[in-house]
Design an enzyme around this catalytic site. Structure first.
Site, PDB file in Angstrom:
ATOM      1  CG  ASP A  46      82.251  14.969  46.716  1.00  0.00           C
ATOM      2  OD1 ASP A  46      81.417  13.959  46.836  1.00  0.00           O
ATOM      3  OD2 ASP A  46      83.431  15.196  47.108  1.00  0.00           O
ATOM      4  CG  ASP A  78      94.544  15.493  36.537  1.00  0.00           C
ATOM      5  OD1 ASP A  78      95.602  15.310  37.306  1.00  0.00           O
ATOM      6  OD2 ASP A  78      94.194  16.646  36.398  1.00  0.00           O
TER       7      ASP A  78
END
Length: 1126
Positions: free
Chosen positions: A405, A828
């Site tokens: 990223d 998550d």
């Protein structure tokens, strides 16, 4: 379509439910007829040839035969054009993005070191023979030169394509190229269901097969098979012809999986009732006693100190609610086990319909995420990648993706170095059955490396690999300096060119020279990602999308090594293939919300759907690696078992390395991973914890689980066999998977990629369990996944680049319903909650050998900030539509209570902080939370405490948690509750209500003295504002004990009974804060000065506040309260 991992072609997919099922039900083996010529070759005959022949007994035999790949029989798997396309894709760096053209930059050099593996990017063959061409010719799977013409004229990919396009003639012999066209037809796919066994290629010589075919001819010009067999040690013996018995069955023990007794792949075992029944009974007893106690507390106020009583009873009532939310979901814990042998027999074992043993397991895509090479060392990430590439799973079924990223060249070249080192490390692990397959962890083991190793060359091989790994680490650690020196050299060259140009153009020499300080790749071109000196289109938040196939897809069949291979280790009889490995850095542009890790994961989901489309996805953090190489097989035992079609993910427990032996700050978190998660496994399943989780791609894309009951009602009047061979055995269309989804609205949900949309039903079909049992619904026929995957082409890779662009998610449901869910720092938990809310269930897979190992912060400050992030995400969940109060009917009641607790538990910190101050308030004021220490109060307190201890002992028993770990968890619950959780409540409320984000940053640091100690970071004291509340609580309680003790001693009539209650609870608080105090002390009492400063300021402030509110009087020594022991 070259976008599916291990997926059959379109025709194979359409006929998988019929043809494969039909072959399986015939019960017999396909028989071919052949004749052996005088030269030793076998010639296949048709049925018409046999009918016209008059003598069958002497010359023709009824048996199955496979022609071995002798030098004069070298069938090509695909055309040279396809190999050229694969070579082009694997050696090109693809870039693109918003309002930019997707470009493929052909890289002659990926890294400075030498690349040897033929699958690796930058691996080239010999020089091209065309005039004025410096290109390299292609290589096959073994690294040998691919020459498209029998005249042996060497030609590179570009020249070959030009020659085919212009004249179609070979530039060497001027004859037409004799290569077959490559298409997507089943007729060109080898049929392995006929019972034919392929022979391995000869290992005896490095000479090319075509040249050998010329050398090994006899005087008549025919190929001399005897000479070839002698010199190459080849064989036509057992394994090339199988003679059927009278009952048309195979000799030996080879049986189809459908002919063997059905065995489950996994089992669910309940906790022994001798432990679970008393555990449930104690929960009920404590719940009843707690209700009576709270009722007694509310109806018996302390009239002398109503404010103290009211605060205490409110806190106690909240603690009771919090305990119920935490304890009730633990009523149904369970254990699970897997049968890896049954998995092998069902999917990998050779059989009459699969004599080669080609795997029928589904493919899997593994995701690794990293963002900053300065905070996440490239060597750690490279070791994680190496453990993935060496995993014990069919190589052709595995695809690995690394998401960078940050778009850093350092990460790119580190991954290329890892792919290059995998050429040695992966076959070494397979040859000697190495565990763990992370080289850093393996070479750091403090055990005898020769234990359970039987091969005589193990010590020699290990020594050589260790030496190569040390050199590999030197190269990785030296990459920052190497990239910097290279960039400085190229930038200096560009500056010299600019100066020369200015002189030639007659420009003003006093004018400053403006040269862009770019970051350069090894091949002498600009890096398209982030530069060391940020520039437009080359900064962390502004760069193009990058995709590089580091390792191209492997061949479908094993590629055994040879003693004559140019390797430092003999890999004979060892598969040398490597899984596909892809580097991905999604596009980033200013003005776009890239959604951090969740956005990066969704970009990988889309790119992998286009490139490999593995029906299952396993994501890992860059510091978590495979500690058990069979972990994927363990998870597949649940996914491929009967009833596994409604499992959305398999969560593995997190295990950590490098934790101090005492686990001062409960870093292992065993109470949660071995207690809470095991209990949730008995409900709808464990929560997703961010790493070490294997997803079903179909569930991750936002679809509901198959409704088996509805399907039974729909088909209850149909014939069972017809039902099995009907729609349940076929891949469905997207609108069949979701009736509410209109095909015309696919771009609105998934984006405008047609390849991605077409991959969804394929992934759903391949993820189904085998239809080998009447109870299996939504199954697939055996053998449907044995077809080799289609090769990658440039168009497919270009499509993958487009789906990782920053604009692709605009006006779609990515992050809202599809993929990882946005809107929370704990994406998550939210992602797992959404799946459970749609009716999916999850499984908790605890393996005998830890599946994964990772690292965790052992420093107090880092640990507090980690917990702060988790708690802030929980507060965001509480104030969002992901609150379990708003869940649907498909979420089970006890599962709903757990998710409620996920959003509520940070708010307990408010009551916990107040309750920790109550003992001090009691000691300062002379009053207690009750008016009198009655027998009823003491009995309630004793009974509740005894029930709590008994519950803890039984929970430790069924969960396997050590009692010390349970106590450390209790201590850190109070530490984090009074610091991180307390701060998260205010931070989350300000963020949700006012949109204000507060960042708790580090302000000072004091390092330890011993840099050689692996636990040196434990003693590192870094000041943070999160430490203020626990320090205040500890100081106030210590001062209150001293104050009350001194007041009692110097009073005219000492009343020790007033001191007991407050001192007892103050010590209870201080004992829980003991690890926090040790963390502040550092090593050998080296406490930072700022701790003393803050402590002194707090003590002075509280003393002045108390003396102001309660001025001294003549009767102060005897005043206070009139409670006393009965």
């Amino acid at each position: 379509m070259a976008s599916s991992s291990n997926q059959p072609s379109k025709k194979a997919l359409k006929s998988s439910g019929g043809s494969n099922q039909g072959n399986r039900n015939t019960g017999g083996q396909t028989v071919k007829f052949a004749r052996r010529t005088s030269s030793g070759r076998y010639v296949s005959l048709s049925r018409e040839d046999l009918d016209t022949s008059s003598d069958l007994s002497a010359e023709y035999m009824n048996y199955t035969v496979h022609i071995p790949p002798t030098p004069d029989n070298q069938p090509m798997d695909s055309s040279v054009a396809v190999k050229a396309e694969e070579q082009y894709v694997s050696n090109s760096l693809f870039t693109g993005g918003f309002n930019s053209v997707t470009r493929a930059h052909l890289m002659d050099k990926v890294i400075d070191s030498e690349v040897t593996h033929p699958q690796m990017a930058g691996s080239k063959g010999s020089s091209c023979s065309m005039p004025a061409c410096d290109g390299k010719i292609m290589k096959d799977e073994r690294g040998n030169d691919v020459i498209p013409c029998a005249c042996r004229f060497k030609i590179c990919r570009d020249c070959y394509l030009d020659a085919e396009k212009d004249t179609g003639l070979c530039p060497g012999c001027k004859e037409p190229y004799k290569t077959g066209d490559y298409d997507d037809d089943d007729d060109h796919t080898p049929n392995y269901a006929s019972g034919a066994l392929p022979l391995p290629a000869p290992n005896g010589s490095k000479t090319d097969a075509n040249n050998m075919s010329v050398m090994k001819r006899n005087q008549n010009g025919e190929f001399d098979h005897n000479r070839w067999l002698f010199e190459s040690q080849g064989t036509y013996g057992v394994g090339n012809a199988y003679w059927p018995d009278d009952d048309d069955s195979m000799q030996g023990n080879m049986m189809d999986a459908t002919d063997k007794p059905w065995k489950p792949l996994s089992r669910k075992t309940a906790i022994p009732s001798s432990i679970l029944s008393p555990y449930r009974l104690l929960i009920l007893v404590r719940l009843i006693i707690l209700a009576f106690f709270l009722r007694w507390r509310w109806i018996n106020p302390n009239e002398d100190a109503v404010w103290l009583w009211l605060m205490s009873v409110i806190c106690e009532s909240w603690f009771g609610i919090s305990w119920i939310l935490d304890q009730v979901p633990k009523l149904y814990p369970c254990n699970r086990s897997t049968d890896l042998e049954a998995l092998h027999d069902k999917f990998d074992a050779p059989s009459p319909s699969n004599p080669t043993g080609r795997s029928d397991l589904p493919g899997i895509d593994l995701f690794v995420s990293t963002a900053d090479p300065e905070k996440e060392p490239p060597l750690v990430t490279a070791n994680t990648i190496l453990s993935i590439l060496a995993v014990d799973y069919p190589v052709e079924k595995v695809s690995c993706y690394i998401s960078d990223d940050g778009g850093a060249l350092l990460t790119f070249e580190a991954m290329a170095e890892a792919a290059s080192f995998a050429d040695l490390w992966v076959p070494f692990c397979r040859k000697h059955d190495i565990e763990p397959r992370n080289p850093e962890s393996y070479f750091s083991l403090k055990v005898d490396p020769t234990k359970n190793k039987s091969r005589s060359d193990f010590v020699k091989d290990r020594r050589r690999v260790k030496r190569e790994y040390d050199e590999f680490k030197v190269r990785i650690n030296g990459l920052p300096d190497s990239i910097r020196r290279r960039s400085d050299a190229f930038n200096a060259r560009e500056e010299m060119k600019m100066i020369k140009h200015m002189k030639e153009s007659g420009a003003d020499p006093a004018e400053p020279i403006k040269v862009i300080k770019a970051t350069w790749m090894a091949d002498g071109t600009h890096w398209p990602g982030t530069w060391a000196n940020p520039f437009r289109d080359h900064s962390k938040g502004d760069h193009a999308g990058i995709l590089q196939v580091m390792l191209k897809p492997p061949s479908p069949d094993p590629l055994m090594g040879s003693p004559d291979d140019d390797k430092i280790i003999d890999f004979s009889h060892t598969d040398t293939r490597l899984p596909m490995f892809v580097y991905v850095s999604r596009e980033k542009r200013p003005g776009y919300d890239h959604n951090k890790k969740a956005g990066a994961m969704n970009a990988l989901v889309r790119a992998s759907s286009v490139l490999s489309n593995g029906p299952f996805i396993l994501n890992l953090d860059c510091d978590h690696y495979f500690y058990n190489c069979k972990a994927i097989r363990e998870g597949m035992c649940f996914m491929m078992d009967r009833g596994g079609e409604d499992i959305c993910y398999i969560q593995f427990p997190q295990r950590f390395e490098g934790i101090d032996p005492s686990d001062r700050y409960a870093n292992h978190n065993t109470v949660f991973f071995d207690g809470n998660m095991r209990a949730l496994d008995g409900l709808q399943g464990p929560v997703y914890v961010g790493t070490g989780c294997m997803f079903r791609r179909f569930a991750l894309l936002g679809f509901d689980p198959p409704n088996v009951d509805k399907d039974k009602d729909k088909n209850k009047n149909t014939d069972d066999n017809k039902n099995i061979e009907g729609s349940e055995m076929q891949a469905l269309n997207v609108n069949d998977l979701d009736p509410e989804l209109d095909v015309n609205l696919l771009p609105k949900r998934f984006g405008n990629s047609t390849i991605l949309a077409a991959s969804i039903p394929v992934a759903e079909f391949q993820a189904r369990p085998l239809a080998d049992h009447p109870a299996v619904k939504y199954g697939r026929p055996p053998g449907a996944l044995r077809v080799p995957r289609e090769p990658l082409d440039a168009t497919t890779v270009a499509e993958a680049v487009s789906v990782i662009s920053c604009w692709y998610e605009d006006k779609t449901e990515w992050g809202e319903r599809v993929g990882w869910i946005y809107g929370s720092v704990t994406e998550d938990v939210v992602t797992g909650y959404r799946m459970h809310n749609r009716g999916w269930r999850s499984i908790y897979c605890i393996t005998k050998r830890d599946a994964f190992r990772g690292s965790a912060p052992i420093n107090l400050t880092d640990r507090l900030h980690q917990v702060l992030r988790w708690a802030t995400g929980s507060v965001e969940i509480f104030f969002s539509r992901n609150n379990a109060f708003l869940a649907g009917r498909k979420l089970m009641l006890l599962q709903r209570l757990f998710y409620l607790n996920v959003g509520i538990y940070p708010f307990t910190s408010i009551f916990l902080v107040v309750y920790c101050f109550l003992p001090a308030f009691s000691l300062f004021s002379g009053f207690f939370i009750v008016e009198h220490l009655t027998i009823a109060f003491l009995l309630y307190l004793l009974t509740i405490s005894l029930c709590l201890m008994a519950l803890a002992l039984l929970e430790v028993k069924w969960s396997g948690v050590a009692l010390e770990d349970w106590w450390r968890n209790e201590q850190f619950w109070l530490i984090s509750g009074t610091s991180s959780h307390f701060a998260a409540v205010f931070q989350g409320v300000l963020k949700v209500i006012a949109g204000i984000e507060i960042s708790f940053t580090l302000t000072s640091k004091s390092a330890g003295d011993d840099n050689d100690d692996m636990y040196a970071d434990l003693y590192l004291v870094k000041w943070t504002s999160l430490m203020i509340p626990p320090i205040v609580i500890a100081m106030v309680n210590i001062m209150s004990i001293i104050w009350a003790f001194a007041r009692t001693i110097y009073s005219a009539v000492p009343q020790w009974n007033k001191l007991v209650g407050g001192v007892f609870f103050s010590f209870w608080v201080l004992i829980h804060l003991y690890p926090f105090a040790k963390g502040l002390m550092g090593r050998r009492g080296k406490t930072p000065t700022i701790v003393f400063v803050w402590s002194g300021l707090i003590a002075i402030t509280l003393s002045l506040l108390y003396t102001t509110l309660t001025p001294p009087s003549a009767s102060s020594s005897t005043s206070g309260g009139d409670f006393q022991f009965p």
